[in-house]
Write a protein that holds these residues in place. Structure first.
Motif, PDB file in Angstrom:
ATOM      1  N   ASP A 277      -3.566   0.776  -3.105  1.00 40.14           N
ATOM      2  CA  ASP A 277      -3.124  -0.926  -2.934  1.00 40.14           C
ATOM      3  C   ASP A 277      -2.839  -1.497  -3.971  1.00 40.14           C
ATOM      4  OD1 ASP A 277      -4.063  -0.807   0.004  1.00 40.14           O
ATOM      5  OD2 ASP A 277      -6.147  -1.176  -0.491  1.00 40.14           O
TER       6      ASP A 277
ATOM      7  N   ASP B 144     -10.500   3.993   5.559  1.00 41.93           N
ATOM      8  CA  ASP B 144      -9.719   3.068   6.699  1.00 41.93           C
ATOM      9  C   ASP B 144     -10.572   2.077   7.234  1.00 41.93           C
ATOM     10  OD1 ASP B 144      -7.072   3.759   6.179  1.00 41.93           O
ATOM     11  OD2 ASP B 144      -7.406   5.691   7.207  1.00 41.93           O
TER      12      ASP B 144
ATOM     13  N   SER C 293      -7.559  -4.814  -0.355  1.00 43.19           N
ATOM     14  CA  SER C 293      -6.530  -5.789  -0.509  1.00 43.19           C
ATOM     15  C   SER C 293      -6.747  -6.991  -1.102  1.00 43.19           C
ATOM     16  CB  SER C 293      -6.238  -6.085   1.097  1.00 43.19           C
ATOM     17  OG  SER C 293      -5.105  -6.977   1.361  1.00 43.19           O
TER      18      SER C 293
ATOM     19  N   ARG D  72     -10.695  -1.661   3.618  1.00 43.03           N
ATOM     20  CA  ARG D  72      -9.334  -2.010   3.561  1.00 43.03           C
ATOM     21  C   ARG D  72      -9.244  -3.418   3.115  1.00 43.03           C
ATOM     22  NH1 ARG D  72      -5.489   0.987   6.083  1.00 43.03           N
ATOM     23  NH2 ARG D  72      -4.355  -0.951   6.048  1.00 43.03           N
TER      24      ARG D  72
ATOM     25  N   SER E 161       0.967  -1.068   0.125  1.00 43.78           N
ATOM     26  CA  SER E 161       0.151  -0.251  -0.132  1.00 43.78           C
ATOM     27  C   SER E 161       0.889   1.448  -0.089  1.00 43.78           C
ATOM     28  CB  SER E 161      -0.886   0.106   1.083  1.00 43.78           C
ATOM     29  OG  SER E 161      -1.800  -1.079   1.180  1.00 43.78           O
TER      30      SER E 161
END
Length: 433
Positions: free
Chosen positions: A22, A44, A53, A49, A4
């Motif tokens: 990412d 966040d 990811s 996230r 990231s």
């Protein structure tokens, strides 16, 4: 593991936006996505996230931004509106294209972020697909969060309200702006992008009827996935992972791999994973990698099939064939030419270049390698594929040169130059079908 990068997106005359990009653990992404978080949340949030990811693990670069006045972004939340949220997304997409050379092809929005990506899509030319998660069809749906304060907002011009356990100032201009977006059904109807709608029947924050409104307003191609048992924020890690898995497989049908993307070393299909949905480990593998070739008791005519499409190959009469199909080397040239033309077309479409047509001629020859440094003996011969490109359209010299450069990045070209490993396995005697 994906890597990231923390970024700040500067904007002339506006508040800078905090962002997280990412990326796959190695190489360049196959494509980019832009993720819009939910109302008063941030990039966040666990769901953002986790999904970002997981998509990066599948080769997709994901840019998630904090909207103005939220998270680490500059500016004041009380000065924002749904329109400024949409502008934040448009600015983030432009920044991604300027910095990475590729704009986002996939727009993903969670809750009010879903309504925002639906509104922003027509202003993001690179976008090809949109996915909403627990999104309202009408942005004004968020008014219910501060309905008790509406009279105060209207009379005093603003009010302090509690949203998700945190205090926010909401101004009358925010309500007025919501009313200006009352034609979302028309906007969704002219979306002109593939659409995927995720929603939980148990969502208490945004009812599932909102997903029905979005789905009914949209034109095909469109898909709906029920997130049975999930809550609005996808707080369960398994629900977020499921969204990412389905999203990556679905997006593989619509996203164009970037010409300069790093091809994955392996795919789930090669390891026995499911590939029938049009997507393997990197999200962009062909639906079925198997090619079957069959030849009879005599002659050289060969029947071939791949993913349900059939073609025949043969040899010239001069070497005992019947001249009823292209030779294997002809097919090699056709593969290189087709991949070249497709790669150039993808790039031209993404950049908005006026490319009307592409023609690719490929000639194969054996050439002496008298100056080959890698040859152990003199007089060696090497295969040479000569590719001649013709571009039709109102293109200047710089554009033509760039398209020729992009042609060298087609996956088949890279495979030929890189030298693929060929593994031979012997099937059992009774396996012939």
């Amino acid at each position: 593991m994906p890597r990231s990068e923390r970024l700040m997106i500067p904007r002339e005359g506006g508040a800078a936006l905090a962002a997280r990009l990412d990326l796959p653990d190695s190489g360049e992404p196959s494509a980019y996505a832009l993720f819009a978080h939910c109302f008063t949340c941030s990039k966040d949030l666990h769901a953002v996230r986790r999904i970002g990811s997981a998509l990066a693990e599948r080769g997709v670069g994901v840019l998630a931004v904090d909207f103005t006045g939220l998270g680490r972004s500059e500016g004041a939340f009380e000065n924002t509106s749904f329109s400024t949220t949409v502008q934040d997304l448009v600015d983030a997409a432009a920044f991604l294209e300027a910095e990475r050379g590729e704009g986002p092809q996939l727009l993903v929005g969670h809750s009010l972020g879903g309504a925002a990506v639906l509104a922003a899509a027509e202003r993001v030319p690179s976008s090809r697909a949109v996915a909403t998660i627990a999104a309202p069809c009408d942005p004004a749906h968020v008014r219910r969060l501060f309905v008790d304060a509406e009279d105060e907002i209207t009379t005093r011009g603003e009010a302090r309200v509690d949203i998700g356990g945190r205090p926010f100032t909401v101004r009358r201009e925010f309500l007025d702006d919501l009313e200006s977006h009352d034609a979302m059904h028309d906007r969704i109807a002219r979306l002109d992008r593939a659409l995927l709608v995720f929603h939980s029947p148990q969502d208490r924050a945004v009812g599932v009827e909102q997903a029905r409104h979005i789905f009914q307003a949209a034109r095909h191609p469109k898909s709906f996935v029920s997130l049975d048992g999930a809550d609005h924020l996808l707080s369960d890690a398994g629900d977020a992972r499921y969204v990412a898995d389905v999203l990556a497989a679905w997006a593989g049908r619509y996203l164009c791999p970037a010409p300069d993307a790093t091809p994955p070393a392996t795919s789930d299909a090669a390891e026995g994973g499911a590939a029938g949905d049009g997507a393997a480990g990197d999200g962009f593998a062909y639906a079925d990698p198997t090619v079957r070739v069959q030849i009879g008791k005599s002659g050289f005519r060969t029947q071939m099939s791949a993913r349900g499409f059939g073609v025949a190959a043969d040899e010239p009469r001069s070497v005992g064939g019947t001249e009823s199909g292209p030779t294997p080397y002809d097919l090699l040239g056709m593969a290189l030419g087709a991949c070249t033309a497709m790669t150039v077309r993808m790039y031209a479409d993404r950049k908005g270049l006026p490319l009307d047509a592409v023609e690719v001629d490929v000639a194969h020859a054996k050439v002496h390698a008298t100056d080959c440094q890698a040859c152990e003996t003199g007089g060696a011969r090497l295969d040479r594929l000569t590719r001649t490109l013709r571009f039709e359209g109102d293109l200047d010299d710089d554009a033509r040169a760039k398209l020729a450069e992009i042609a060298d990045k087609c996956p088949v070209h890279r495979t030929i130059e890189g030298g693929a490993d060929v593994v031979t396995e012997l099937a059992p005697p009774d396996a012939l079908s």
